[in-house]
Design a protein around this motif. Structure first.
Motif, PDB file in Angstrom:
ATOM      1  N   GLY A   1       0.814  -1.209   0.000  1.00 28.76           N
ATOM      2  CA  GLY A   1       0.000   0.000   0.000  1.00 28.76           C
ATOM      3  C   GLY A   1       0.850   1.263   0.000  1.00 28.76           C
ATOM      4  N   TRP A   2       1.920   1.254   0.790  1.00 28.81           N
ATOM      5  CA  TRP A   2       2.849   2.394   0.844  1.00 28.81           C
ATOM      6  C   TRP A   2       3.442   2.650  -0.538  1.00 28.81           C
ATOM      7  CZ3 TRP A   2       7.790   4.190   0.230  1.00 28.81           C
ATOM      8  CH2 TRP A   2       8.225   5.228   1.059  1.00 28.81           C
ATOM      9  N   ALA A   3       3.818   1.573  -1.225  1.00 29.17           N
ATOM     10  CA  ALA A   3       4.427   1.706  -2.554  1.00 29.17           C
ATOM     11  C   ALA A   3       3.423   2.220  -3.582  1.00 29.17           C
ATOM     12  CB  ALA A   3       4.984   0.360  -2.997  1.00 29.17           C
ATOM     13  N   ARG A   4       2.218   1.720  -3.533  1.00 27.04           N
ATOM     14  CA  ARG A   4       1.208   2.110  -4.520  1.00 27.04           C
ATOM     15  C   ARG A   4       0.818   3.583  -4.340  1.00 27.04           C
ATOM     16  NH1 ARG A   4      -3.067  -2.601  -3.681  1.00 27.04           N
ATOM     17  NH2 ARG A   4      -4.126  -1.825  -5.546  1.00 27.04           N
ATOM     18  N   GLU A   5       0.757   4.017  -3.100  1.00 25.76           N
ATOM     19  CA  GLU A   5       0.420   5.422  -2.846  1.00 25.76           C
ATOM     20  C   GLU A   5       1.480   6.368  -3.399  1.00 25.76           C
ATOM     21  OE1 GLU A   5      -0.002   5.684   1.344  1.00 25.76           O
ATOM     22  OE2 GLU A   5      -1.915   4.601   1.405  1.00 25.76           O
TER      23      GLU A   5
END
Length: 258
Positions: free
Chosen positions: A87-91
């Motif tokens: 999720g951190w990467a996609r954001e």
């Protein structure tokens, strides 16, 4: 080449390294990743380690802008840590995400080969059980457990993957968008099998690359009989569900077996 330019043919890459009580390993593993693949960024996802791993990671981040830290409230399992990292990467718009253990069992020196394979694949698995791979310093019981467990997963789920439990992987961000990460409930070995299953059912291209896998030298293994039992239970459940769905002729992707 800077991190903003990304890895050739792949784009911006984030290596997610979950940690819990890895104070003896975190400096070493991050340094090896940065040396092996200077264009990638690193995210240490720490589960509030009581041994100070999170603080060490913060110190590294303070002097290296390509290293980041995600502080999580407590020990919530490997799968939850990776999902948070995804999720951190996609954001932040990364093009690919790498899973890597903190204990040194996944050699960062193999990362360039995995990223090279990711130029033409959606998912790359660093495999212990494909030709050219090596497994070092494992007792015969662990070898047998991994071999049998992966064979069972391959047969039960109809997946052409030799190392479905392997945790050294590259995922294209588009794959993470395509599969239903919100449905994932498993942890440990089962988490890796579940993501393999979801990727296979989504019809993406999965490639296995041989790696050198070594037993950790520092700290305690997180492996336990409970993790093994959980994986067995989940694989059996998924296998029965998929075969029943295939027999009933359901048109959805998860019904495709094998």
């Amino acid at each position: 080449m800077g991190a903003q330019a990304g890895h050739p043919g792949v784009g911006r890459v984030l290596v997610v390294i979950p940690t819990y009580n890895e104070a003896d390993n975190v400096r070493r593993i991050v340094a090896r990743v940065r040396a092996a693949a200077p264009a990638v960024d690193v995210l240490v996802a720490d589960d509030n380690s009581p041994d100070g791993t999170g603080g060490i990671a913060e110190a590294i981040s303070g002097v290296d802008p390509q290293v980041h830290v995600l502080h999580r409230p407590g020990k919530d399992g490997l799968g939850a840590a990776y999902l948070a990292g995804f999720g951190w990467a996609r954001e932040r718009g990364y093009d690919a995400v790498v899973e890597m253990d903190a204990d040194g069992s996944h050699a960062p020196e193999d990362l360039p080969a995995l990223l090279a394979a990711a130029r033409d694949a959606d998912v790359v698995i660093g495999s212990r059980w494909t030709r050219g791979a090596r497994v070092l310093n494992w007792p015969w019981r662990r070898l047998l457990l991994s071999r049998v467990g992966n064979l069972y997963a391959r047969v039960a789920l109809g997946m052409p993957v030799s190392d479905a439990t392997g945790g050294y992987r590259v995922y294209r961000s588009a794959v993470l968008d395509a599969i239903d990460l919100g449905s994932v409930r498993s942890q440990g070995y089962a988490f890796q099998v579940e993501l393999s299953r979801l990727a296979h059912r989504a019809g993406v291209r999965i490639v296995e690359v041989p790696i050198t896998f070594a037993e950790r030298e520092h700290g305690d293994s997180k492996m336990s009989p409970l993790i093994v039992a959980e994986a067995l239970w989940w694989v059996t459940r998924w296998g029965v569900r998929d075969r029943r769905a295939a027999v009933r002729g359901r048109p959805d992707a998860l019904a495709r077996w094998p």
